[in-house]
Design an enzyme around this catalytic site. Structure first.
Site, PDB file in Angstrom:
ATOM      1  N   CYS A   1     -18.091  -2.144  -4.905  1.00 30.29           N
ATOM      2  CA  CYS A   1     -19.463  -2.424  -4.957  1.00 30.29           C
ATOM      3  C   CYS A   1     -20.170  -3.502  -4.718  1.00 30.29           C
ATOM      4  O   CYS A   1     -19.512  -4.480  -4.366  1.00 30.29           O
ATOM      5  CB  CYS A   1     -20.197  -2.325  -6.179  1.00 30.29           C
ATOM      6  SG  CYS A   1     -19.330  -0.867  -7.232  1.00 30.29           S
TER       7      CYS A   1
ATOM      8  N   ARG B   1     -17.063  -3.702   2.759  1.00 32.67           N
ATOM      9  CA  ARG B   1     -16.141  -3.550   1.502  1.00 32.67           C
ATOM     10  C   ARG B   1     -15.846  -2.294   0.924  1.00 32.67           C
ATOM     11  O   ARG B   1     -15.133  -2.234  -0.037  1.00 32.67           O
ATOM     12  CB  ARG B   1     -17.006  -4.420   0.262  1.00 32.67           C
ATOM     13  CG  ARG B   1     -17.330  -5.856   1.012  1.00 32.67           C
ATOM     14  CD  ARG B   1     -18.310  -6.286  -0.129  1.00 32.67           C
ATOM     15  NE  ARG B   1     -17.455  -6.711  -1.357  1.00 32.67           N
ATOM     16  CZ  ARG B   1     -17.032  -7.923  -1.519  1.00 32.67           C
ATOM     17  NH1 ARG B   1     -17.184  -8.861  -0.718  1.00 32.67           N
ATOM     18  NH2 ARG B   1     -16.461  -7.983  -2.842  1.00 32.67           N
TER      19      ARG B   1
ATOM     20  N   TRP C   1     -19.016   2.031  -5.378  1.00 36.69           N
ATOM     21  CA  TRP C   1     -17.644   2.612  -5.046  1.00 36.69           C
ATOM     22  C   TRP C   1     -17.358   3.147  -6.547  1.00 36.69           C
ATOM     23  O   TRP C   1     -17.134   2.502  -7.548  1.00 36.69           O
ATOM     24  CB  TRP C   1     -16.768   1.639  -4.807  1.00 36.69           C
ATOM     25  CG  TRP C   1     -15.340   1.923  -4.347  1.00 36.69           C
ATOM     26  CD1 TRP C   1     -15.099   2.317  -3.237  1.00 36.69           C
ATOM     27  CD2 TRP C   1     -14.281   2.047  -5.231  1.00 36.69           C
ATOM     28  NE1 TRP C   1     -13.646   2.610  -3.046  1.00 36.69           N
ATOM     29  CE2 TRP C   1     -13.146   2.313  -4.247  1.00 36.69           C
ATOM     30  CE3 TRP C   1     -13.660   1.631  -6.510  1.00 36.69           C
ATOM     31  CZ2 TRP C   1     -11.850   2.486  -4.909  1.00 36.69           C
ATOM     32  CZ3 TRP C   1     -12.587   1.865  -6.854  1.00 36.69           C
ATOM     33  CH2 TRP C   1     -11.613   2.224  -6.170  1.00 36.69           C
TER      34      TRP C   1
ATOM     35  N   ASN D   1     -22.312  -4.234 -10.375  1.00 35.30           N
ATOM     36  CA  ASN D   1     -21.108  -4.481 -10.282  1.00 35.30           C
ATOM     37  C   ASN D   1     -20.312  -4.789 -11.353  1.00 35.30           C
ATOM     38  O   ASN D   1     -20.332  -5.544 -12.023  1.00 35.30           O
ATOM     39  CB  ASN D   1     -20.617  -5.513  -9.213  1.00 35.30           C
ATOM     40  CG  ASN D   1     -21.294  -5.058  -7.682  1.00 35.30           C
ATOM     41  OD1 ASN D   1     -21.823  -3.984  -7.661  1.00 35.30           O
ATOM     42  ND2 ASN D   1     -21.211  -5.994  -6.784  1.00 35.30           N
ATOM     43  N   GLY D   2     -19.028  -3.941 -11.615  1.00 32.09           N
ATOM     44  CA  GLY D   2     -18.086  -4.240 -12.786  1.00 32.09           C
ATOM     45  C   GLY D   2     -18.163  -3.131 -13.588  1.00 32.09           C
ATOM     46  O   GLY D   2     -18.394  -1.997 -13.206  1.00 32.09           O
TER      47      GLY D   2
ATOM     48  N   GLU E   1       4.933  -5.707   5.538  1.00 31.47           N
ATOM     49  CA  GLU E   1       3.379  -6.089   5.817  1.00 31.47           C
ATOM     50  C   GLU E   1       3.343  -4.806   6.942  1.00 31.47           C
ATOM     51  O   GLU E   1       2.318  -4.245   6.979  1.00 31.47           O
ATOM     52  CB  GLU E   1       3.349  -7.290   6.383  1.00 31.47           C
ATOM     53  CG  GLU E   1       1.913  -7.617   6.791  1.00 31.47           C
ATOM     54  CD  GLU E   1       0.574  -7.105   5.956  1.00 31.47           C
ATOM     55  OE1 GLU E   1       0.984  -6.884   4.755  1.00 31.47           O
ATOM     56  OE2 GLU E   1      -0.462  -7.284   6.589  1.00 31.47           O
TER      57      GLU E   1
ATOM     58  N   LYS F   1       0.535  -1.809   6.625  1.00 31.67           N
ATOM     59  CA  LYS F   1      -0.572  -1.629   7.636  1.00 31.67           C
ATOM     60  C   LYS F   1      -0.643  -0.139   8.266  1.00 31.67           C
ATOM     61  O   LYS F   1      -1.506   0.373   8.415  1.00 31.67           O
ATOM     62  CB  LYS F   1      -0.171  -2.723   8.889  1.00 31.67           C
ATOM     63  CG  LYS F   1      -0.577  -4.159   8.465  1.00 31.67           C
ATOM     64  CD  LYS F   1      -2.093  -4.513   8.547  1.00 31.67           C
ATOM     65  CE  LYS F   1      -2.526  -4.579   6.827  1.00 31.67           C
ATOM     66  NZ  LYS F   1      -2.488  -5.659   6.281  1.00 31.67           N
TER      67      LYS F   1
ATOM     68  N   GLU G   1      -1.854   2.154   5.730  1.00 23.96           N
ATOM     69  CA  GLU G   1      -3.510   1.809   5.554  1.00 23.96           C
ATOM     70  C   GLU G   1      -4.189   2.268   6.790  1.00 23.96           C
ATOM     71  O   GLU G   1      -5.338   3.116   6.334  1.00 23.96           O
ATOM     72  CB  GLU G   1      -3.642   0.324   5.602  1.00 23.96           C
ATOM     73  CG  GLU G   1      -3.351  -0.057   4.117  1.00 23.96           C
ATOM     74  CD  GLU G   1      -3.619  -1.863   3.983  1.00 23.96           C
ATOM     75  OE1 GLU G   1      -4.220  -2.052   2.975  1.00 23.96           O
ATOM     76  OE2 GLU G   1      -3.284  -2.357   5.060  1.00 23.96           O
TER      77      GLU G   1
ATOM     78  N   HIS H   1      21.915   1.992   1.245  1.00 21.76           N
ATOM     79  CA  HIS H   1      22.275   2.323  -0.153  1.00 21.76           C
ATOM     80  C   HIS H   1      21.293   3.380  -0.758  1.00 21.76           C
ATOM     81  O   HIS H   1      20.884   3.616  -1.921  1.00 21.76           O
ATOM     82  CB  HIS H   1      21.963   1.078  -1.244  1.00 21.76           C
ATOM     83  CG  HIS H   1      23.086   0.140  -1.020  1.00 21.76           C
ATOM     84  ND1 HIS H   1      24.432   0.454  -1.382  1.00 21.76           N
ATOM     85  CD2 HIS H   1      22.918  -1.139  -0.483  1.00 21.76           C
ATOM     86  CE1 HIS H   1      25.086  -0.907  -0.924  1.00 21.76           C
ATOM     87  NE2 HIS H   1      24.344  -1.861  -0.311  1.00 21.76           N
TER      88      HIS H   1
ATOM     89  N   LYS I   1     -12.095  -3.458   0.335  1.00 21.16           N
ATOM     90  CA  LYS I   1     -11.838  -4.839   1.027  1.00 21.16           C
ATOM     91  C   LYS I   1     -11.628  -5.769  -0.295  1.00 21.16           C
ATOM     92  O   LYS I   1     -10.555  -6.284  -0.082  1.00 21.16           O
ATOM     93  CB  LYS I   1     -13.042  -5.103   1.830  1.00 21.16           C
ATOM     94  CG  LYS I   1     -12.838  -6.553   2.187  1.00 21.16           C
ATOM     95  CD  LYS I   1     -11.601  -6.429   3.246  1.00 21.16           C
ATOM     96  CE  LYS I   1     -11.224  -7.871   3.837  1.00 21.16           C
ATOM     97  NZ  LYS I   1      -9.979  -7.711   4.642  1.00 21.16           N
TER      98      LYS I   1
HETATM   99  C1  F6R Z   1      -4.092  -4.848   3.065  1.00 18.94           C
HETATM  100  C2  F6R Z   1      -4.954  -5.414   2.028  1.00 18.94           C
HETATM  101  C3  F6R Z   1      -4.654  -5.408   0.759  1.00 18.94           C
HETATM  102  C4  F6R Z   1      -5.156  -6.773  -0.075  1.00 18.94           C
HETATM  103  C5  F6R Z   1      -5.034  -6.753  -1.416  1.00 18.94           C
HETATM  104  C6  F6R Z   1      -5.313  -7.949  -2.387  1.00 18.94           C
HETATM  105  O1  F6R Z   1      -4.333  -4.885   4.163  1.00 18.94           O
HETATM  106  O2  F6R Z   1      -5.889  -6.096   2.487  1.00 18.94           O
HETATM  107  O3  F6R Z   1      -3.405  -4.990   0.399  1.00 18.94           O
HETATM  108  O4  F6R Z   1      -4.093  -7.714   0.466  1.00 18.94           O
HETATM  109  O5  F6R Z   1      -6.001  -5.970  -2.054  1.00 18.94           O
HETATM  110  O6  F6R Z   1      -6.537  -8.739  -1.957  1.00 18.94           O
HETATM  111  P1  F6R Z   1      -6.880 -10.324  -1.785  1.00 18.94           P
HETATM  112  O7  F6R Z   1      -6.121 -10.781  -0.701  1.00 18.94           O
HETATM  113  O8  F6R Z   1      -8.238 -10.248  -1.520  1.00 18.94           O
HETATM  114  O9  F6R Z   1      -6.632 -10.467  -3.194  1.00 18.94           O
END
Ligand code: F6R
Length: 607
Positions: free
Chosen positions: A2, A27, A73, A99-100, A480, A484, A487, A503, A602
């Site tokens: 949000c 976000r 959101w 928000n929250g 990682e 990616k 995602e 395994h 985000k």
């Molecule tokens: C992946 C991504 C998420 C964040 C995770 C933690 O591309 O961006 O996996 O890394 O939600 O977010 P932060 O780093 O903001 O605590």
């Protein structure tokens, strides 16, 4: 997740609010709304979908110079116009965006319903305007304070009162709000990205504070009414609103910004001659560092992968036991906190609820937590008090790329500093420092000529399953890379330590299964190459990410991508690049919403 924007100004506020919401779109959200104070009272507009849909539905030249807006959101209640914010009290003269999560909303709602109040949404938020109304006797700030004292949970809120058309009230508990001090106008946002085009003079609201915004500035009190002096800060240029320029997506732009973002993270922090690092934020003397018996790194998602690299580097170079912990798990395992352990919370946004929860748990047990954070003034940066800012600048694509390499860089700087107090000689430290300083140019050189990424995207885009594997530092990179690809392209895949693959996941190998192997020229190269043989023998199509000048490794792939050579502990900064590009290119081929992948936000401010 949000977003909130607000403004008490002199010009028409609607365009400022819509523009602010647009700046927060990155976000993630599913509906949007806006309220302005007009001479006839409060006008509220809400819409499901994009900010553009909301903007289209607004009257032309909507009057009013005081207002607030929100992107939602969904958590409590589905995605619908009636659940979108702002929510108003029964008289329609008090409006709230939030928000929250209000944890005791069900009890408050039943009580208010018993008193005859009819609710119009399924949200937890709607209790707030109704509750404020029950305490309102002409003093808006006092009514907001009284209502907030009854709420349990987290909030960042903004409140408008039709009876007080020159004010906007804001309050925070666990959900960020920043106030922007402009010329004759005062702004509010949940993220400084919505304000920086108007002003860089900001005040970060703290938990438990209630602020009254007027055209003259801001007045802040605690929930009990005690006045607090706002600390005004100036945001650095690196936080200016980024422009996508000629890049097709922010993700692509941010991948290509990495030479500069890594350089910014290193700037002024490498003492090449002494072979060590200088980190002002942690404020630890060599003597303090000598007392460190263990390092624990708390993080989620991509930040957890960066933390995994950091933990390995600390053990390898400084010989101090270190581990990376998934914050959402760590906080509920009744963790053991020892006096000689230092904790780092690693987070791009600094707002991740799980990481914040883990930090509080450590602090409750008397532990010391430092932040490794990108967003200046964020909740984690403030909760930790000290730490290392990674200086990636704003990262707008939901999928994190440049923040990852900056987090790794910051952790490597700390590793160097720690290692120099024990295992590393000046000569050895100098080699690490010099290799670190070469990284930005090496990243740039790779990105100039990234190798056959398109051909690899061709291989994985329609795969039923793909495997990423590597050993040691390269396992974290494989994790990682797989994250990616999931995602951004939604391709089913997983990452495994190369030695562990036999395994279990080896059962998935069939003719043509894509396997991406991260195998730089490091201490486990031979071992990884033998795992490559194992998958090849079962029909896998192998993609090898290897060091330049390693024809043997290159020859073992159906496709191979070379990255510049560096020290083993620094290799993730280079080997991750082709995997970022692979996810990006595959997502583009499949027509995905690259910068805003489905279901993701985000900063994840809920548990
Ligand atoms: C992946 C991504 C998420 C964040 C995770 C933690 O591309 O961006 O996996 O890394 O939600 O977010 P932060 O780093 O903001 O605590």
């Amino acid at each position: 997740m949000c977003g909130i924007v607000g403004c008490v100004g002199q010009r028409r506020v609607a365009p400022i609010l819509v523009e602010g919401l647009r700046r927060l779109e990155y976000r993630g959200y599913d509906s949007a709304g806006l309220a302005v104070i007009r001479p006839e009272g409060l006008s509220v507009f809400r819409e499901v979908g994009r900010v553009a849909d909301l903007a289209r539905g607004l009257p032309d030249e909507l009057e009013g110079s005081v207002g607030m807006a929100h992107t939602r959101w969904a958590t409590h209640g589905g995605v619908s116009r009636k659940n979108a914010h702002p929510h108003v009290d029964a008289t329609g003269r008090i409006a709230v965006v939030h928000n929250g999560i209000v944890e005791n909303a069900p009890e408050i709602r039943s009580r208010l319903e018993r008193d005859g109040i009819r609710f119009r949404s399924e949200t937890d938020t709607e209790v707030i305007p109704h509750l404020i109304r029950t305490f309102y006797a002409g003093d808006p700030q006092q009514a907001v304070r009284a209502a907030l004292q009854r709420l349990q949970g987290t909030y960042g809120i903004a409140v408008l009162f039709a009876d007080h058309p020159d004010l906007l009230i804001a309050a925070r508990n666990g959900s960020p709000l920043v106030i922007g001090l402009g010329e004759g106008e005062t702004l509010l946002a949940s993220d400084s990205q919505a304000l920086v085009q108007y002003t860089r003079r900001v005040v970060f609201l703290s938990d438990g504070e209630v602020a009254v915004l007027s055209r003259e500035g801001v007045d802040t009190t605690l929930l009990d009414g005690v006045r607090v002096d706002p600390a005004i800060q100036q945001l650095d240029e690196e936080w200016d609103v980024p422009d996508r320029g000629d890049w097709a997506h922010f993700m692509e732009k941010e991948i290509h910004e990495q030479p500069e973002s890594i350089r910014r993270c290193l700037r002024g922090r490498v003492l090449a001659r002494e072979g060590t690092a200088k980190l002002g934020g942690p404020d630890m003397t060599p003597r303090d560092l000598l007392g460190v018996g263990r390092v624990e790194l708390l993080a989620c998602g991509t930040s957890f992968h960066a933390a995994t690299v950091g933990a390995m580097a600390i053990e390898r170079l400084a010989r101090v036991p270190a581990s990376a912990r998934i914050a959402s798990e760590f906080r509920y395992r009744n963790p053991i906190v020892n006096r000689d352990t230092i904790f780092f919370a690693v987070s791009q946004s600094g707002e991740t609820a799980d990481t914040l929860g883990a930090v509080r748990e450590v602090q409750t047990k008397g532990g010391e937590v430092l932040g490794i954070v990108n967003v200046v003034g964020s909740s984690l940066a403030r909760a930790c008090g000290r730490g290392i800012y990674v200086h990636s600048g704003p990262e707008l694509a939901v999928a994190s790329t440049k923040a990852f390499t900056s987090q790794v860089t910051a952790l490597l700087l700390f590793t160097l500093l720690l290692a120099r107090t024990r295992t590393l000689s000046g000569h050895e430290g100098r080699a690490v420092a010099e290799a670190l300083l070469r990284i930005p140019d090496q990243v740039a050189a790779y990105l100039e000529d990234p190798g056959p990424v398109e051909a690899v995207a061709d291989l994985v885009q329609h795969a039923r399953y793909a495997l990423f594997m590597g050993r040691g530092f390269s396992h974290a990179v494989a994790l990682e890379g797989a994250l990616k690809l999931k995602e951004v392209a939604y391709v089913p895949c997983e990452a495994y330590p190369a030695g562990e693959m036999k395994h279990g996941p080896i059962a998935m190998m069939e003719e043509g299964t894509p396997v991406v192997v991260v195998v730089p020229d490091d201490s486990v190269r031979e071992k990884t190459l033998s795992n490559v043989q194992e998958v090849r023998a079962r029909g896998a199509r192998v993609v090898v990410v290897h060091s330049e000048g390693d024809p043997e490794a290159a020859a073992m792939g159906d496709l191979s991508i070379a990255v510049p050579r560096t020290l083993e502990i620094l290799s993730p900064l280079l080997t991750v690049l082709p995997l970022q590009l692979l996810a990006y290119r595959t997502g583009v081929r499949l027509g995905r919403d690259i910068d805003r992948p489905r279901n993701l936000a985000k900063s994840v401010t809920v548990e």
